[in-house]
Design a protein around this motif. Structure first.
Motif, PDB file in Angstrom:
ATOM      1  N   SER A 160     -19.822  41.659  42.722  1.00 27.28           N
ATOM      2  CA  SER A 160     -20.013  40.905  41.481  1.00 27.28           C
ATOM      3  C   SER A 160     -19.565  41.678  40.248  1.00 27.28           C
ATOM      4  O   SER A 160     -19.128  41.069  39.265  1.00 27.28           O
ATOM      5  N   TRP A 161     -19.666  43.003  40.262  1.00 26.11           N
ATOM      6  CA  TRP A 161     -19.328  43.807  39.083  1.00 26.11           C
ATOM      7  C   TRP A 161     -17.920  44.382  39.139  1.00 26.11           C
ATOM      8  O   TRP A 161     -17.506  45.072  38.223  1.00 26.11           O
ATOM      9  N   SER A 162     -17.184  44.098  40.198  1.00 26.10           N
ATOM     10  CA  SER A 162     -15.794  44.543  40.267  1.00 26.10           C
ATOM     11  C   SER A 162     -14.872  43.380  39.930  1.00 26.10           C
ATOM     12  O   SER A 162     -15.292  42.222  39.906  1.00 26.10           O
ATOM     13  N   GLY A 163     -13.603  43.689  39.691  1.00 23.02           N
ATOM     14  CA  GLY A 163     -12.665  42.633  39.327  1.00 23.02           C
ATOM     15  C   GLY A 163     -12.898  42.159  37.909  1.00 23.02           C
ATOM     16  O   GLY A 163     -13.616  42.786  37.124  1.00 23.02           O
ATOM     17  N   PRO A 164     -12.293  41.028  37.551  1.00 26.76           N
ATOM     18  CA  PRO A 164     -12.450  40.527  36.183  1.00 26.76           C
ATOM     19  C   PRO A 164     -13.908  40.222  35.858  1.00 26.76           C
ATOM     20  O   PRO A 164     -14.609  39.585  36.628  1.00 26.76           O
ATOM     21  N   GLN A 165     -14.350  40.708  34.710  1.00 26.97           N
ATOM     22  CA  GLN A 165     -15.692  40.433  34.221  1.00 26.97           C
ATOM     23  C   GLN A 165     -15.570  39.691  32.895  1.00 26.97           C
ATOM     24  O   GLN A 165     -14.682  39.981  32.096  1.00 26.97           O
ATOM     25  N   TYR A 166     -16.471  38.762  32.681  1.00 24.71           N
ATOM     26  CA  TYR A 166     -16.343  37.909  31.515  1.00 24.71           C
ATOM     27  C   TYR A 166     -17.535  38.072  30.579  1.00 24.71           C
ATOM     28  O   TYR A 166     -18.667  38.296  31.006  1.00 24.71           O
ATOM     29  N   GLY A 167     -17.250  37.918  29.301  1.00 23.87           N
ATOM     30  CA  GLY A 167     -18.287  37.849  28.294  1.00 23.87           C
ATOM     31  C   GLY A 167     -17.870  36.806  27.278  1.00 23.87           C
ATOM     32  O   GLY A 167     -16.737  36.315  27.300  1.00 23.87           O
ATOM     33  N   LEU A 168     -18.775  36.470  26.385  1.00 25.69           N
ATOM     34  CA  LEU A 168     -18.430  35.563  25.303  1.00 25.69           C
ATOM     35  C   LEU A 168     -17.765  36.356  24.186  1.00 25.69           C
ATOM     36  O   LEU A 168     -18.166  37.492  23.892  1.00 25.69           O
ATOM     37  N   VAL A 169     -16.762  35.776  23.582  1.00 20.69           N
ATOM     38  CA  VAL A 169     -16.067  36.440  22.476  1.00 20.69           C
ATOM     39  C   VAL A 169     -17.053  36.658  21.330  1.00 20.69           C
ATOM     40  O   VAL A 169     -17.810  35.757  20.957  1.00 20.69           O
ATOM     41  N   SER A 170     -17.066  37.875  20.797  1.00 19.83           N
ATOM     42  CA  SER A 170     -17.967  38.191  19.685  1.00 19.83           C
ATOM     43  C   SER A 170     -17.158  38.694  18.502  1.00 19.83           C
ATOM     44  O   SER A 170     -16.048  39.206  18.660  1.00 19.83           O
ATOM     45  N   GLU A 171     -17.736  38.560  17.323  1.00 15.30           N
ATOM     46  CA  GLU A 171     -17.023  38.947  16.108  1.00 15.30           C
ATOM     47  C   GLU A 171     -16.806  40.452  16.011  1.00 15.30           C
ATOM     48  O   GLU A 171     -15.819  40.912  15.452  1.00 15.30           O
TER      49      GLU A 171
END
Length: 553
Positions: free
Chosen positions: A236-247
């Protein structure tokens, strides 16, 4: 299809059932407080069937959908499938003239050729450690950062518990136990015993370490208190990881977020002249922190890009109060594919969560076939990026299309029951809201009963999309078939199948299997259909219970 009369004992008292079979509109009071508009409810209830569920699960979990990773061709195929299905059923776009809500994501991929050095030891990526960063930087370096053990990493004034008390962790790396202190000390008067609070979730631990100003945060993985094995962390923590864009580019987050295996942590503590078990015991007994006396260094080379994924939203408008909505949720995404693997590379995600997505489609079809339109609107929100930290539902809850004050309730469906029919229904996070009164009514019609979830210590209430609504004060329900099989044959099937289902969580073997008994999903879909039906047919506003940590804002 069973006749209406065969369901009289299960579904409704005779007079209501007769009216339903005749497609008449009847106002009645069920379970003392819940008004129900009865039309062809029973026929619609019965139309929820395993054949339709099977069709949708097989398609969504097929190799063609490539594991449904956000921002890939798998996402586009999934969204096209959902839009086509809901259009055919007559649902209106939920976001103006669109069925889609854009969710701006930051995709970050840490180079896997990394090690973390602690003292004289190096731990290898995926084997003894995992590390990544949420900061929008190409390279993040942690150099000679002092290690400090902060117990469970909890700052909870209501429990008179602060593992950071008197500690300055700026520039330091905090090492944190998984779960919360109540898990290992259920007889104590702190927290909620075996039932995990939000303080036990890994998301909270990184958030609190960031608030405290730490340079990095490393969680010690232990399978039992975590409720999942190391392979889940590694995948789950390998490969592409996503977050919400922040300022601010996530500059307020710790620079490195990581994990150590239990064995790696034991070695670190031993090298520092400490006994991991003894230090853990102190952290269980009371708020605790201690310098480990070693330094950590790791370099995270990070590639990142911004992208847009989409939540899907569709609405069946109500007849009298269309601005009031009951929202059903499920997540359409899974883990995609790993082209570095030999053999099978696709994480099909049949159980997690083609089952829940299929259930939304089947349930939506049932609502569309009602001959009397309920008072309130019924909305289906099928979200992206759940596997990356509930990001789709988090984004929606922070940017709601339907005002939260007009959202009556949320009902969530995730990784549904493929183990056959049950006599019981497990309420995840039991005791939190009045939604359980509606649930109990629906369950009784099926001849079942409510129980607390089997493993409250796993914190499942904080691990799926309903939690995003709960954090914003909207009563949210997550319930599914329990652990008591309906008969001996189902018990034998359940025993065989559960080994596979459990072992395939977040693995490439989470595929649709022809021998799956989908009657448990049918049973639960019918149950949750009725819960929502009662709500959209009434004027009631269910409340949180006083003991809940959530209340309407």
């Amino acid at each position: 299809m069973k006749t209406c009369h065969k369901l009289l004992a299960l579904c409704l008292p005779f007079t209501l059932a007769l009216s339903a079979c005749q497609n008449k509109t009847v106002e009645t009071t069920a379970a003392d407080t819940m008004p129900v508009v009865v039309d062809n409810f029973i026929d619609v209830y019965e139309s929820i069937n395993t054949d339709d569920l099977k069709t949708h699960i097989k398609i969504l979990a097929s190799d063609e959908f490539e594991g449904r990773l956000p921002t890939t061709i798998g996402e586009q195929k999934t969204l096209d499938y959902l839009v086509n299905a809901f259009k055919k059923m007559g649902y209106a776009p939920g976001n103006g003239d669109s069925y889609l809500q854009p969710v701006e994501l930051i995709e970050m991929t840490a180079a896997p050729d990394m090690t973390i050095t602690i003292g004289e030891n190096k731990f290898v990526y995926k084997e003894g450690m995992m590390a990544s960063t949420q900061r929008e930087q190409a390279k993040v370096e942690l150099k000679n950062s002092e290690l400090v053990f902060v117990g469970y990493g909890v700052n909870a004034p209501e429990y008179d518990w602060n593992d950071y008390q008197g500690l300055d962790v700026k520039g330091k790396t905090v090492v944190i136990l998984v779960n919360d202190p109540g898990f290992e000390n259920p007889q104590g008067d702190k927290f909620q015993g075996k039932t995990m609070t939000y303080y036990g979730r890994w998301t909270y631990k990184y958030e609190e370490a960031s608030r405290q100003g730490a340079a990095a945060a490393i969680i010690v993985h232990e399978t039992i208190p975590a409720s999942y094995g190391w392979s889940v962390v590694a995948n789950s923590w390998s490969g592409p990881q996503y977050g919400l864009v922040s300022e601010n580019g996530n500059a307020d987050r710790v620079s490195v977020e990581g994990w150590l295996t239990t064995e790696a942590a034991q070695k670190v503590f031993a090298d520092a002249g400490l006994n991991f078990a003894e230090e853990k015991a102190k952290a269980i007994a009371a708020p605790y922190n201690k310098s480990i006396g070693l330094e950590a260094s790791v370099t995270v080379n990070n590639s990142f890009k911004k992208s847009t994924s989409y939540n899907f939203i569709a609405t069946l408008p109500g007849s009298e109060n269309p601005d009031e909505h009951v929202i059903y949720t499920a997540h359409w995404d899974h883990l995609g594919k790993d082209e570095s693997k030999d053999g099978d590379q696709i994480y099909n995600g049949a159980h997690d969560n083609a089952t829940g997505t299929a259930a939304t489609i089947v349930m939506a079809k049932a609502y569309s076939e009602l001959t009397v339109t309920p008072k309130r609107s019924t909305t289906f929100l099928i979200v992206t990026a759940e596997e990356q930290g509930l990001l789709g539902s988090k984004y929606y809850s922070q940017h709601p299309i339907i005002p939260l004050a007009k959202t009556v309730a949320n009902i969530n469906m995730d990784a549904m029951n493929v183990l056959g029919k049950t006599k019981d229904v497990a309420v995840v996070g039991m005791g939190k809201s009045e939604l359980e009164n509606y649930l109990e009514k629906a369950v009784k019609r099926q001849g079942r009963h409510l129980v607390q979830e089997g493993r409250p210590e796993a914190g499942y209430y904080y691990r799926s999309d309903h939690f995003s609504f709960a954090k914003q004060g909207v009563p949210a329900l997550y319930a599914e078939g329990g652990e008591e099989p309906i008969d001996e044959a189902t018990a034998a099937y359940r025993k065989r199948t559960n080994v596979i289902v459990t072992g395939c969580y977040h693995q490439v073997c989470d595929k649709y299997r022809e021998n799956w008994d989908l009657s448990g999903i049918q049973q639960d879909t019918q149950m949750l259909f009725e819960v929502g039906y009662d709500l959209v047919s009434s004027d009631d506003w269910p409340k949180w219970n006083a003991s809940s940590e959530f209340q309407r804002k």
